[in-house]
Design a protein around this motif. Structure first.
Motif, PDB file in Angstrom:
ATOM      1  N   MET A 178      -3.314   6.140   1.381  1.00 32.72           N
ATOM      2  CA  MET A 178      -3.954   6.007   2.689  1.00 32.72           C
ATOM      3  C   MET A 178      -4.671   7.308   3.046  1.00 32.72           C
ATOM      4  O   MET A 178      -4.357   8.368   2.509  1.00 32.72           O
ATOM      5  CB  MET A 178      -2.910   5.646   3.753  1.00 32.72           C
ATOM      6  CG  MET A 178      -2.248   4.300   3.499  1.00 32.72           C
ATOM      7  SD  MET A 178      -1.017   3.861   4.724  1.00 32.72           S
ATOM      8  CE  MET A 178      -2.058   3.242   6.040  1.00 32.72           C
ATOM      9  N   THR A 179      -5.621   7.218   3.964  1.00 35.85           N
ATOM     10  CA  THR A 179      -6.386   8.377   4.412  1.00 35.85           C
ATOM     11  C   THR A 179      -5.673   9.016   5.591  1.00 35.85           C
ATOM     12  O   THR A 179      -5.280   8.319   6.529  1.00 35.85           O
ATOM     13  CB  THR A 179      -7.808   7.956   4.833  1.00 35.85           C
ATOM     14  OG1 THR A 179      -8.420   7.259   3.743  1.00 35.85           O
ATOM     15  CG2 THR A 179      -8.639   9.158   5.219  1.00 35.85           C
ATOM     16  N   TRP A 180      -5.522  10.335   5.564  1.00 33.79           N
ATOM     17  CA  TRP A 180      -4.855  11.060   6.645  1.00 33.79           C
ATOM     18  C   TRP A 180      -5.880  11.464   7.684  1.00 33.79           C
ATOM     19  O   TRP A 180      -6.910  12.060   7.371  1.00 33.79           O
ATOM     20  CB  TRP A 180      -4.148  12.297   6.084  1.00 33.79           C
ATOM     21  CG  TRP A 180      -3.594  13.190   7.151  1.00 33.79           C
ATOM     22  CD1 TRP A 180      -4.037  14.422   7.503  1.00 33.79           C
ATOM     23  CD2 TRP A 180      -2.495  12.907   8.020  1.00 33.79           C
ATOM     24  NE1 TRP A 180      -3.283  14.926   8.530  1.00 33.79           N
ATOM     25  CE2 TRP A 180      -2.327  14.011   8.862  1.00 33.79           C
ATOM     26  CE3 TRP A 180      -1.642  11.816   8.169  1.00 33.79           C
ATOM     27  CZ2 TRP A 180      -1.334  14.066   9.844  1.00 33.79           C
ATOM     28  CZ3 TRP A 180      -0.655  11.870   9.138  1.00 33.79           C
ATOM     29  CH2 TRP A 180      -0.504  12.993   9.964  1.00 33.79           C
ATOM     30  N   GLY A 237     -12.900  -5.410   7.236  1.00 37.28           N
ATOM     31  CA  GLY A 237     -13.648  -4.352   7.899  1.00 37.28           C
ATOM     32  C   GLY A 237     -12.806  -3.618   8.926  1.00 37.28           C
ATOM     33  O   GLY A 237     -13.179  -2.572   9.419  1.00 37.28           O
ATOM     34  N   GLY A 238     -11.652  -4.187   9.266  1.00 31.64           N
ATOM     35  CA  GLY A 238     -10.725  -3.534  10.196  1.00 31.64           C
ATOM     36  C   GLY A 238      -9.897  -2.509   9.451  1.00 31.64           C
ATOM     37  O   GLY A 238     -10.294  -2.012   8.401  1.00 31.64           O
ATOM     38  N   GLY A 239      -8.736  -2.212   9.983  1.00 29.75           N
ATOM     39  CA  GLY A 239      -7.919  -1.216   9.317  1.00 29.75           C
ATOM     40  C   GLY A 239      -6.443  -1.322   9.651  1.00 29.75           C
ATOM     41  O   GLY A 239      -6.044  -1.951  10.637  1.00 29.75           O
ATOM     42  N   PHE A 240      -5.651  -0.717   8.807  1.00 31.26           N
ATOM     43  CA  PHE A 240      -4.216  -0.608   8.992  1.00 31.26           C
ATOM     44  C   PHE A 240      -3.920   0.830   9.372  1.00 31.26           C
ATOM     45  O   PHE A 240      -4.481   1.750   8.782  1.00 31.26           O
ATOM     46  CB  PHE A 240      -3.480  -0.952   7.694  1.00 31.26           C
ATOM     47  CG  PHE A 240      -3.806  -2.327   7.171  1.00 31.26           C
ATOM     48  CD1 PHE A 240      -3.140  -3.435   7.657  1.00 31.26           C
ATOM     49  CD2 PHE A 240      -4.772  -2.501   6.191  1.00 31.26           C
ATOM     50  CE1 PHE A 240      -3.428  -4.706   7.174  1.00 31.26           C
ATOM     51  CE2 PHE A 240      -5.069  -3.762   5.703  1.00 31.26           C
ATOM     52  CZ  PHE A 240      -4.395  -4.869   6.203  1.00 31.26           C
ATOM     53  N   THR A 241      -3.046   1.038  10.351  1.00 29.24           N
ATOM     54  CA  THR A 241      -2.730   2.380  10.822  1.00 29.24           C
ATOM     55  C   THR A 241      -1.228   2.563  10.898  1.00 29.24           C
ATOM     56  O   THR A 241      -0.521   1.712  11.429  1.00 29.24           O
ATOM     57  CB  THR A 241      -3.338   2.618  12.214  1.00 29.24           C
ATOM     58  OG1 THR A 241      -4.742   2.363  12.151  1.00 29.24           O
ATOM     59  CG2 THR A 241      -3.116   4.037  12.677  1.00 29.24           C
ATOM     60  N   THR A 281      -4.495   5.923   7.669  1.00 31.87           N
ATOM     61  CA  THR A 281      -5.310   4.720   7.816  1.00 31.87           C
ATOM     62  C   THR A 281      -5.647   4.154   6.449  1.00 31.87           C
ATOM     63  O   THR A 281      -5.696   4.882   5.442  1.00 31.87           O
ATOM     64  CB  THR A 281      -6.618   5.009   8.580  1.00 31.87           C
ATOM     65  OG1 THR A 281      -7.373   5.985   7.856  1.00 31.87           O
ATOM     66  CG2 THR A 281      -6.347   5.503   9.988  1.00 31.87           C
ATOM     67  N   TYR A 282      -5.879   2.858   6.434  1.00 32.86           N
ATOM     68  CA  TYR A 282      -6.245   2.156   5.208  1.00 32.86           C
ATOM     69  C   TYR A 282      -7.172   1.019   5.606  1.00 32.86           C
ATOM     70  O   TYR A 282      -6.885   0.281   6.554  1.00 32.86           O
ATOM     71  CB  TYR A 282      -4.989   1.609   4.522  1.00 32.86           C
ATOM     72  CG  TYR A 282      -5.222   1.045   3.151  1.00 32.86           C
ATOM     73  CD1 TYR A 282      -5.347   1.884   2.043  1.00 32.86           C
ATOM     74  CD2 TYR A 282      -5.307  -0.329   2.958  1.00 32.86           C
ATOM     75  CE1 TYR A 282      -5.547   1.365   0.773  1.00 32.86           C
ATOM     76  CE2 TYR A 282      -5.500  -0.853   1.691  1.00 32.86           C
ATOM     77  CZ  TYR A 282      -5.620  -0.007   0.602  1.00 32.86           C
ATOM     78  OH  TYR A 282      -5.817  -0.512  -0.655  1.00 32.86           O
ATOM     79  N   VAL A 329       0.865  -1.177   0.000  1.00 32.50           N
ATOM     80  CA  VAL A 329       0.000   0.000   0.000  1.00 32.50           C
ATOM     81  C   VAL A 329       0.901   1.226   0.000  1.00 32.50           C
ATOM     82  O   VAL A 329       1.856   1.296   0.773  1.00 32.50           O
ATOM     83  CB  VAL A 329      -0.916   0.026   1.249  1.00 32.50           C
ATOM     84  CG1 VAL A 329      -1.729   1.298   1.302  1.00 32.50           C
ATOM     85  CG2 VAL A 329      -1.816  -1.195   1.279  1.00 32.50           C
ATOM     86  N   TYR A 330       0.614   2.168  -0.871  1.00 28.31           N
ATOM     87  CA  TYR A 330       1.388   3.404  -0.912  1.00 28.31           C
ATOM     88  C   TYR A 330       0.791   4.397   0.081  1.00 28.31           C
ATOM     89  O   TYR A 330      -0.427   4.541   0.170  1.00 28.31           O
ATOM     90  CB  TYR A 330       1.415   3.977  -2.328  1.00 28.31           C
ATOM     91  CG  TYR A 330       2.183   3.081  -3.257  1.00 28.31           C
ATOM     92  CD1 TYR A 330       3.578   3.155  -3.317  1.00 28.31           C
ATOM     93  CD2 TYR A 330       1.536   2.132  -4.027  1.00 28.31           C
ATOM     94  CE1 TYR A 330       4.289   2.310  -4.132  1.00 28.31           C
ATOM     95  CE2 TYR A 330       2.247   1.283  -4.857  1.00 28.31           C
ATOM     96  CZ  TYR A 330       3.626   1.375  -4.895  1.00 28.31           C
ATOM     97  OH  TYR A 330       4.343   0.523  -5.694  1.00 28.31           O
TER      98      TYR A 330
END
Length: 176
Positions: A98-100, A114-118, A108-109, A93-94
């Protein structure tokens, strides 16, 4: 706590990371009674020495796992160590994709579960600095991308988050 991170403190107590503080305390008390040096008064010195070592190991594990803050810190160190192992990475993932989150200063991504990467801005900056230092020491600049492996906060998937040094100025959002 660095030395303790090398051993699995939960295994020392015969417990698991999902055990409550009360369960850990109970295991500690059982083992402390079993290995306490005062209970081994008349035995051979090598057995007493072995029991003292075991008792000190048990006591050290309890001092870390019995306190909420040090336990959380230990668990985070364990998770970071697990992430450094060669586990399969689901995808790359670039950071730009991701969302700031301005309030939390994290990227976050969403995960497919349904979870997320931070990834925190601090992690990005630390990894960038670490890799720049490594490049300077090796006197090479052939690697333009930096990255970290991040686990989903819900499932077992992990992604490799990467970014380009050329876009570094865009990454310092929280400090502005």
């Amino acid at each position: 706590m660095c030395e303790a991170a090398e051993k699995d403190l939960y295994a020392v107590l015969g417990a698991s990371s999902s055990d409550s503080v009360q369960q850990l305390k109970h295991r500690y008390q059982q083992l402390a009674l079993q290995y306490h040096p005062d209970r081994l008064g008349g035995e051979a010195s090598s057995e007493v020495e072995s029991a003292v070592k075991k008792f000190l190991e048990i006591d050290a594990a309890w001092r870390i796992l019995g306190d909420q803050n040090t336990r959380r810190q230990y668990d985070l160190q364990r998770r970071a160590q697990e992430l450094k192992q060669d586990w399969p990475v689901d995808s790359t993932v670039y950071l730009e994709d991701m969302t700031w989150d301005q309030d939390e200063c994290v990227y976050t991504y969403s995960c497919r579960c349904g979870g997320g990467f931070t990834v925190s801005e601090e992690e990005v900056e630390e990894e960038t600095q670490r890799r720049q230092q490594a490049d300077e020491e090796e006197e090479t600049e052939d690697e333009e991308h930096r990255g970290v492996v991040v686990c989903c906060d819900t499932c077992s998937l992990s992604v490799y988050v990467t970014w380009s040094l050329q876009n570094k100025s865009q990454l310092l959002k929280c400090q502005q």
